[in-house]
Design a protein around this motif. Structure first.
Motif, PDB file in Angstrom:
ATOM      1  N   GLN A 163      64.328 -60.667 -15.500  1.00  0.00           N
ATOM      2  CA  GLN A 163      64.934 -59.991 -16.646  1.00  0.00           C
ATOM      3  C   GLN A 163      65.502 -61.070 -17.571  1.00  0.00           C
ATOM      4  O   GLN A 163      66.711 -61.211 -17.717  1.00  0.00           O
ATOM      5  CB  GLN A 163      66.045 -59.034 -16.159  1.00  0.00           C
ATOM      6  CG  GLN A 163      66.671 -58.180 -17.241  1.00  0.00           C
ATOM      7  CD  GLN A 163      65.864 -56.949 -17.577  1.00  0.00           C
ATOM      8  OE1 GLN A 163      64.902 -56.626 -16.895  1.00  0.00           O
ATOM      9  NE2 GLN A 163      66.241 -56.264 -18.632  1.00  0.00           N
ATOM     10  N   LYS A 164      64.597 -61.831 -18.187  1.00  0.00           N
ATOM     11  CA  LYS A 164      65.074 -62.991 -18.928  1.00  0.00           C
ATOM     12  C   LYS A 164      64.106 -63.350 -20.050  1.00  0.00           C
ATOM     13  O   LYS A 164      62.883 -63.278 -19.887  1.00  0.00           O
ATOM     14  CB  LYS A 164      65.203 -64.195 -17.973  1.00  0.00           C
ATOM     15  CG  LYS A 164      65.807 -65.428 -18.591  1.00  0.00           C
ATOM     16  CD  LYS A 164      65.982 -66.515 -17.541  1.00  0.00           C
ATOM     17  CE  LYS A 164      66.625 -67.751 -18.149  1.00  0.00           C
ATOM     18  NZ  LYS A 164      66.759 -68.840 -17.153  1.00  0.00           N
ATOM     19  N   VAL A 165      64.683 -63.742 -21.191  1.00  0.00           N
ATOM     20  CA  VAL A 165      63.899 -64.294 -22.301  1.00  0.00           C
ATOM     21  C   VAL A 165      64.394 -65.708 -22.541  1.00  0.00           C
ATOM     22  O   VAL A 165      65.591 -65.936 -22.701  1.00  0.00           O
ATOM     23  CB  VAL A 165      64.068 -63.441 -23.584  1.00  0.00           C
ATOM     24  CG1 VAL A 165      63.282 -64.071 -24.736  1.00  0.00           C
ATOM     25  CG2 VAL A 165      63.604 -62.020 -23.341  1.00  0.00           C
ATOM     26  N   ASP A 166      63.466 -66.667 -22.544  1.00  0.00           N
ATOM     27  CA  ASP A 166      63.836 -68.070 -22.724  1.00  0.00           C
ATOM     28  C   ASP A 166      63.627 -68.467 -24.184  1.00  0.00           C
ATOM     29  O   ASP A 166      62.507 -68.405 -24.701  1.00  0.00           O
ATOM     30  CB  ASP A 166      62.970 -68.945 -21.804  1.00  0.00           C
ATOM     31  CG  ASP A 166      63.536 -70.344 -21.658  1.00  0.00           C
ATOM     32  OD1 ASP A 166      64.182 -70.810 -22.624  1.00  0.00           O
ATOM     33  OD2 ASP A 166      63.347 -70.958 -20.608  1.00  0.00           O
ATOM     34  N   TRP A 167      64.726 -68.880 -24.824  1.00  0.00           N
ATOM     35  CA  TRP A 167      64.682 -69.280 -26.237  1.00  0.00           C
ATOM     36  C   TRP A 167      64.815 -70.799 -26.386  1.00  0.00           C
ATOM     37  O   TRP A 167      65.047 -71.302 -27.473  1.00  0.00           O
ATOM     38  CB  TRP A 167      65.828 -68.613 -27.001  1.00  0.00           C
ATOM     39  CG  TRP A 167      65.854 -67.128 -26.950  1.00  0.00           C
ATOM     40  CD1 TRP A 167      66.515 -66.338 -26.048  1.00  0.00           C
ATOM     41  CD2 TRP A 167      65.187 -66.216 -27.839  1.00  0.00           C
ATOM     42  NE1 TRP A 167      66.292 -65.009 -26.314  1.00  0.00           N
ATOM     43  CE2 TRP A 167      65.494 -64.899 -27.412  1.00  0.00           C
ATOM     44  CE3 TRP A 167      64.360 -66.392 -28.953  1.00  0.00           C
ATOM     45  CZ2 TRP A 167      65.012 -63.762 -28.056  1.00  0.00           C
ATOM     46  CZ3 TRP A 167      63.877 -65.260 -29.604  1.00  0.00           C
ATOM     47  CH2 TRP A 167      64.205 -63.969 -29.155  1.00  0.00           C
ATOM     48  N   GLY A 168      64.714 -71.529 -25.276  1.00  0.00           N
ATOM     49  CA  GLY A 168      65.085 -72.945 -25.276  1.00  0.00           C
ATOM     50  C   GLY A 168      64.075 -73.896 -25.860  1.00  0.00           C
ATOM     51  O   GLY A 168      64.392 -75.070 -26.049  1.00  0.00           O
TER      52      GLY A 168
END
Length: 359
Positions: free
Chosen positions: A85-90
């Motif tokens: 349950q994660k969105v990576d914006w890095g």
């Protein structure tokens, strides 16, 4: 039910859903929650959403007209996790970046030139300006285009991309630890590594130092569970040393990426063999941000890449990837280093994604 306008596009060797920021605003929900539900995450098949169940097909690009004078379009990349349950914006995705200029021209945000159109695109994840050039004969986008790239069986629009001054966009330094080569621990022993930030943060290992060649297939890499664990240990340690995370546990899955490089054969047209890992698995080709980092590493004495080369990397490199040859170019423009390559892109669908009113 909410109706979310979106475009499905291939950029390089990735596929991504393209949105405009205003269209992702849903009352009571964050953008992360909206993307995860649209993509069908968390679920390893993403069966109830538009995600493709792989790292190269679970991606989003979100655009807007630029708020700055130095760019035409601002865009943000999102890696939507599949099982989490994660969105990576890095970080940025270089392949998906290739969709930005075609989208902006198709939507009328940029007026096409009679022969070639240059679009100034600003990636907000990394504050990286990328100049994109597309042939527009007669002031029109070609359909479907004629550019063929390794890893894609069909032609698409040619998109030339130049990363302006790509060093240190995430960490502030080309070499975040201050040195072109460091020692990292792989399976209990020390091996040499270059920790670099150009295009995106990347760890570079000499494949031979861990018993590989840099020419392995996906099955030969992904089929070794212990190898993947040891490589992820290296990656998490490096994330802390590069200032990307406070602890190993906090290291993101998307950055830093990791590249295994090997010396090319004497008669090989390539300068270097490369195998890159993304989201814990072998990348089917090569992350374009990774190609920028490898090219910048090649231009500095003492790096793992430079030590394997027998050719002059000052004007770019030819890299052999699982999908074939990827070539980069490098130059100094108005005193600023620029590294670039050519990708292709294609609009697959204009769509309206349906989102339940509650979930």
């Amino acid at each position: 039910m909410y109706k979310i306008p979106a475009a499905w596009m291939r950029g390089g060797t990735s596929k991504c859903w393209v949105f405009e920021w205003d269209n992702l605003q849903v009352p009571g929900k964050s953008v992360d929650e909206v993307l995860l539900r649209l993509f069908g995450s968390p679920d390893h098949r993403q069966i109830d959403g538009v995600g493709g169940g792989t790292s190269t097909t679970s991606k989003a690009v979100i655009l807007s007209r630029s708020l700055t004078d130095g760019a035409d379009v601002d865009y943000t990349f999102a890696q939507v996790a599949i099982d989490e349950q994660k969105v990576d914006w890095g970080s940025n995705c270089g392949n998906c970046s290739a969709v930005v200029a075609p989208y902006a021209i198709q939507r009328g945000w940029v007026v096409p030139g009679e022969e070639v159109t240059t679009v100034r695109t600003l990636n907000t994840n990394t504050d990286q300006l990328i100049l994109q050039k597309i042939p527009t004969p007669g002031g029109k986008l070609q359909d479907p285009g004629t550019q063929v790239i390794p890893g894609v069986p069909f032609p698409g629009l040619s998109v030339g991309m130049g990363f302006l001054d790509p060093a240190g966009r995430t960490t502030g330094k080309l070499f975040p630890t201050g040195e072109p080569v460091e020692k990292v621990t792989f399976d209990g022993r020390e091996v040499a590594a270059t920790l670099i930030d150009a295009g995106a943060p990347l760890i570079i290992l000499d494949a031979e130092s861990i018993g590989l060649t840099g020419k392995e297939t996906a099955a030969e890499i992904d089929g070794q569970a212990s190898l993947l664990v040891h490589l992820d240990d290296v990656r998490r340690d490096a994330a802390v040393r590069m200032g990307l995370a406070s602890t190993r546990a906090e290291a993101a899955r998307a950055i830093p990426k990791l590249a295994l490089v090997g010396r090319a054969g004497q008669d090989d047209e390539a300068d270097l063999n490369v195998r890159m890992l993304s989201m814990g698995r072998l990348h089917p080709a090569l992350a374009i941000t990774g190609s920028v980092a490898l090219t910048m590493a090649a231009q500095h004495e003492g790096t793992v890449v430079r030590d394997l080369l027998t050719t002059d990397p000052s004007s770019g490199m030819i890299m052999r990837t699982p999908a074939g040859i990827v070539q980069t170019w490098a130059e100094i423009r108005d005193g600023v280093p620029v590294v670039g390559t050519i990708r292709s892109a294609r609009l697959i669908a204009d769509a309206e994604l349906l989102l339940p009113e509650s979930w």
